[in-house]
Structure formats: structure tokens, C-alpha cells
Design an enzyme around this catalytic site. Sequence first.
Site, PDB file in Angstrom:
ATOM      1  N   CYS A 112       8.719 -11.949 -10.423  1.00 11.30           N
ATOM      2  CA  CYS A 112       7.264 -11.759 -10.450  1.00 11.30           C
ATOM      3  C   CYS A 112       6.548 -12.798 -11.308  1.00 11.30           C
ATOM      4  O   CYS A 112       5.323 -12.943 -11.219  1.00 11.30           O
ATOM      5  CB  CYS A 112       6.922 -10.358 -10.948  1.00 11.30           C
ATOM      6  SG  CYS A 112       7.614  -9.056  -9.942  1.00 11.30           S
ATOM      7  N   HIS A 253      -0.576  -9.942 -13.635  1.00  9.13           N
ATOM      8  CA  HIS A 253       0.307  -9.570 -12.521  1.00  9.13           C
ATOM      9  C   HIS A 253       0.049  -8.112 -12.169  1.00  9.13           C
ATOM     10  O   HIS A 253      -0.089  -7.258 -13.044  1.00  9.13           O
ATOM     11  CB  HIS A 253       1.768  -9.785 -12.936  1.00  9.13           C
ATOM     12  CG  HIS A 253       2.745  -9.201 -11.975  1.00  9.13           C
ATOM     13  ND1 HIS A 253       2.650  -9.392 -10.614  1.00  9.13           N
ATOM     14  CD2 HIS A 253       3.848  -8.413 -12.152  1.00  9.13           C
ATOM     15  CE1 HIS A 253       3.628  -8.751 -10.011  1.00  9.13           C
ATOM     16  NE2 HIS A 253       4.372  -8.148 -10.921  1.00  9.13           N
ATOM     17  N   ASN A 283       2.563  -4.178  -5.468  1.00  5.85           N
ATOM     18  CA  ASN A 283       3.141  -5.272  -6.253  1.00  5.85           C
ATOM     19  C   ASN A 283       3.713  -6.314  -5.287  1.00  5.85           C
ATOM     20  O   ASN A 283       4.710  -6.053  -4.610  1.00  5.85           O
ATOM     21  CB  ASN A 283       4.250  -4.704  -7.157  1.00  5.85           C
ATOM     22  CG  ASN A 283       4.912  -5.773  -8.025  1.00  5.85           C
ATOM     23  OD1 ASN A 283       4.724  -6.967  -7.812  1.00  5.85           O
ATOM     24  ND2 ASN A 283       5.695  -5.338  -8.992  1.00  5.85           N
TER      25      ASN A 283
HETATM   26  O1  UT7 Z   1       6.777  -6.511 -11.170  1.00  4.38           O
HETATM   27  C1  UT7 Z   1       7.285  -6.418 -12.453  1.00  4.38           C
HETATM   28  C2  UT7 Z   1       8.289  -5.401 -12.623  1.00  4.38           C
HETATM   29  N1  UT7 Z   1       7.972  -4.063 -12.262  1.00  4.38           N
HETATM   30  C3  UT7 Z   1       7.260  -3.262 -13.053  1.00  4.38           C
HETATM   31  O2  UT7 Z   1       6.658  -3.688 -13.992  1.00  4.38           O
HETATM   32  C4  UT7 Z   1       7.292  -1.792 -12.742  1.00  4.38           C
HETATM   33  C5  UT7 Z   1       7.304  -1.016 -14.018  1.00  4.38           C
HETATM   34  N2  UT7 Z   1       7.463   0.415 -13.875  1.00  4.38           N
HETATM   35  C6  UT7 Z   1       6.550   1.244 -13.342  1.00  4.38           C
HETATM   36  O3  UT7 Z   1       5.550   0.836 -12.803  1.00  4.38           O
HETATM   37  C7  UT7 Z   1       6.771   2.732 -13.524  1.00  4.38           C
HETATM   38  O4  UT7 Z   1       7.855   2.913 -14.401  1.00  4.38           O
HETATM   39  C8  UT7 Z   1       7.037   3.484 -12.209  1.00  4.38           C
HETATM   40  C9  UT7 Z   1       5.757   3.575 -11.384  1.00  4.38           C
HETATM   41  C10 UT7 Z   1       8.135   2.829 -11.409  1.00  4.38           C
HETATM   42  C11 UT7 Z   1       7.472   4.924 -12.535  1.00  4.38           C
HETATM   43  O5  UT7 Z   1       6.506   5.562 -13.351  1.00  4.38           O
HETATM   44  P1  UT7 Z   1       6.929   6.301 -14.690  1.00  4.38           P
HETATM   45  O6  UT7 Z   1       5.716   6.907 -15.270  1.00  4.38           O
HETATM   46  O7  UT7 Z   1       7.687   5.322 -15.527  1.00  4.38           O
HETATM   47  O8  UT7 Z   1       7.835   7.453 -14.156  1.00  4.38           O
HETATM   48  P2  UT7 Z   1       9.359   7.770 -14.477  1.00  4.38           P
HETATM   49  O9  UT7 Z   1      10.256   6.735 -13.882  1.00  4.38           O
HETATM   50  O10 UT7 Z   1       9.500   8.060 -15.945  1.00  4.38           O
HETATM   51  O11 UT7 Z   1       9.532   9.123 -13.694  1.00  4.38           O
HETATM   52  C12 UT7 Z   1       8.788  10.295 -14.025  1.00  4.38           C
HETATM   53  C13 UT7 Z   1       9.019  11.328 -12.955  1.00  4.38           C
HETATM   54  C14 UT7 Z   1      10.499  11.520 -12.610  1.00  4.38           C
HETATM   55  O12 UT7 Z   1      10.708  12.892 -12.359  1.00  4.38           O
HETATM   56  P3  UT7 Z   1      11.396  13.830 -13.454  1.00  4.38           P
HETATM   57  O13 UT7 Z   1      12.735  13.192 -13.712  1.00  4.38           O
HETATM   58  O14 UT7 Z   1      10.472  13.800 -14.627  1.00  4.38           O
HETATM   59  O15 UT7 Z   1      11.457  15.143 -12.764  1.00  4.38           O
HETATM   60  C15 UT7 Z   1      10.657  10.758 -11.320  1.00  4.38           C
HETATM   61  O16 UT7 Z   1      11.700  11.245 -10.508  1.00  4.38           O
HETATM   62  O17 UT7 Z   1       8.373  10.926 -11.735  1.00  4.38           O
HETATM   63  C16 UT7 Z   1       9.322  11.002 -10.663  1.00  4.38           C
HETATM   64  N3  UT7 Z   1       8.969  10.017  -9.653  1.00  4.38           N
HETATM   65  C17 UT7 Z   1       8.143  10.304  -8.637  1.00  4.38           C
HETATM   66  N4  UT7 Z   1       7.479  11.427  -8.283  1.00  4.38           N
HETATM   67  C18 UT7 Z   1       6.728  11.391  -7.183  1.00  4.38           C
HETATM   68  C19 UT7 Z   1       9.368   8.734  -9.564  1.00  4.38           C
HETATM   69  N5  UT7 Z   1       8.809   8.160  -8.485  1.00  4.38           N
HETATM   70  C20 UT7 Z   1       8.060   9.123  -7.880  1.00  4.38           C
HETATM   71  C21 UT7 Z   1       7.244   9.144  -6.731  1.00  4.38           C
HETATM   72  N6  UT7 Z   1       6.609  10.286  -6.418  1.00  4.38           N
HETATM   73  N7  UT7 Z   1       7.094   8.057  -5.939  1.00  4.38           N
END
Ligand code: UT7
Length: 326
Positions: A112, A253, A283
Amino acid sequence: MRAKIIGTGSYVPEKVITNYDLEKMVDTTDEWIRTRTGMVERRIASNNEAASDLAIMAAKRALKDADVKAKDIEMILLATATPDMLFPSTACIVQTALGIKGAAAFDISAACTGFIYALSITEEYIKSGKYKTILLITTELLTRYIDWTDRSTCILFGDGASAMVIQGTNSRDGGVISTHIHADGSYADFISVQGGGSRCVVSHESVDKKLHFMKMKGNETFKMAVKMMTATAREALSYNGFSVDDINLFIPHQANIRIINAVSKKLGIAPEKIYINIEKYGNTSAVSIPLALDEVVKGGRLSKGDLILMVAFGGGLTWGSALVRW
Ligand code: UT7
């Protein structure tokens, strides 16, 4: 000699995938995606489109915008994490399609942060006097490497390409003021596609293990993104003796609206100076910043003399910043 952006162009595939489409594919909701990422829809390439096809469309638009002929391009620098094939480079494929004969052409891989890395290389080639006119392209089809059953990654990415013609100028009233690029490979496992390289060639076993799909430690990546994007933005400002108030436009980004908001808050950038289009494209990796810049330029939002701060972060881990006077 200063590197000046004299033309921009971009291309996104026609097909749109909305959050509602994703609701039908994995256990997610429009509400979760909007609030956790800021994304509403993203573009996805058709089966017969590869990275070079998107790149060629964007490059043609940038050449037209710059009013530069193919024969005047001395180097093509193409940033992508999703090339047409392992080799030859996608830049070489684009070169032939555009009829740019004999010019240097190569790909660079910085995920990225690819655009900032490519801009930094371009700036150095121009400052050294080696080349005067360079075509910088970014193109990504990350949706090809998505596991469409993994809700934590499949909602995030979109396809697209962007290009710009960059030319050396002796005038000091516009151009790239500085670039800073960094990496820390000890975090390589934060975002990766392990299958298909020389360590793990494609095999029935690698496909069974889904190694050809992107894996991401989302939460850890998020925290590093906020930290490093803020640090490299401050680095760009302090290196040039600018304060945040000198910035007219901030183009970060577009990985997650919460990353953008957290970085902007730490830097103290006024909301009206931040460019956000994540809701339309998701993204798009190395494409996101130049795609946003192209939109800004075509939208007539920039005035001569405006100071633009661009900051990226991505797999590697890599991160970097660029300051451009318009
Ligand atoms: O391009 C450069 C590199 N990429 C990035 O910079 C991406 C960076 N990361 C992110 O944008 C975020 O970490 C995400 C959007 C990927 C995830 O958000 P988060 O707030 O960090 O969520 P998390 O991974 O801590 O997950 C929280 C909960 C989990 O459920 P439990 O374990 O708490 O029950 C996940 O399973 O959200 C759940 N979850 C979802 N729920 C509904 C993860 N993806 C989804 C989804 N829909 N699509």
C-alpha cells in the site's frame, strides 16, 4: 531540478460490490462495515482484466492530461502488489501497449506504500538529471487474492489504477518538496500472500491450504498504521520546517476511516483539509493516494501553490510520506 506532476489519470473497473452484496456472501452487515471501516462500495475487475489493463487505461488518461507523447517518456515505474505475472514486469507489458519504445520500465513492490516509494524513486531520478519525463503508475487487483469466505478481509479491498506524468523543472514554484520512505520487515507476517512465490510455489497443497489468499492481522496492522503514518507525517513537516497549519490538503492512504481519523486527530489537521473517498473504492492499496489526487485535481479543488501532504502505510511493513507543492 524539481519533479513536478504535470498530468494525472485513473481508472476503476465498472463492476461495483456494495456492502449489501457482501451481506449475502459472509456473516457481516452494512452497518458493521460502514462504522468499522467507512466503506460503502468498492470496484472489482472483470475476469478478463489484469493489472496491466487497468494500468494502461489510467496511463493513457495521464498522458492525455499532461499533453505528453509516448515517445517523450524515458522511464515507466509501476508500483503493484498484484502484477500480471511473476515476470516479466507489468511495466514492460504496459510499455508495449502504450508504444513507448526503449524507455526503462520496471515494477516496484511496497504494497500500500507503493505510490510513495515510486514517487520517491521518481524524484531522485529527476533530481539527479538522469531522466526528465517519467510515467508513474500504480495498479492493484487485490480482490484476486481475497478469500471470499473470510469476512475480516473480503470487505476491505477494491481494484483500480492510477497514473501520473512527472517532469523535471528548474522552476521552484511547484513540485515534489520531499519524500520519506521506511520499512520494518520484522512485521512481514502482518499482511501477506504466501503462496505463489519461490518459498511456496503454487501446488495442489498450497491451494488446499488457501496460501494464495491474503492473510492479515487486522487489529495489529491498524495500530501500527496509526503510529507510523503519524510519525512519517510529522517527519515530512519537520524536515521542511512546516507546521500542520501550512498544509492545504491531506491525502492519507485509504485503508480505514478510523485510521484516517486517528492520524488526523493526532496531527491536528482540520477535517476540511482531509480528502476521503474510501466510501467509494475501499482500500485500493498503492492506488488509493494517486486516485484521490486525480479526483481532487479533476474536481478543481487545488489552487496553484497549495501544499499537499500524502501519507501511506502497508504490507512489509512499509510506510512513507510525500510533500508536494501544487
Ligand atoms: O492497507 C494497509 C493495511 N491494512 C490496514 O491498515 C487494515 C487495518 N485493519 C483494519 O482496518 C481493522 O482491523 C479491520 C477493519 C480489519 C477490523 O476491525 P477491528 O475493529 O480491528 O476488528 P477486530 O479484528 O478486532 O474484530 C472485532 C470483531 C471480531 O469478533 P469477536 O471476535 O469480537 O466476536 C471479528 O470477528 O469483529 C468481527 N468482524 C466482523 N464482524 C462483522 C471482523 N470482520 C467482520 C465483518 N463483519 N466484516
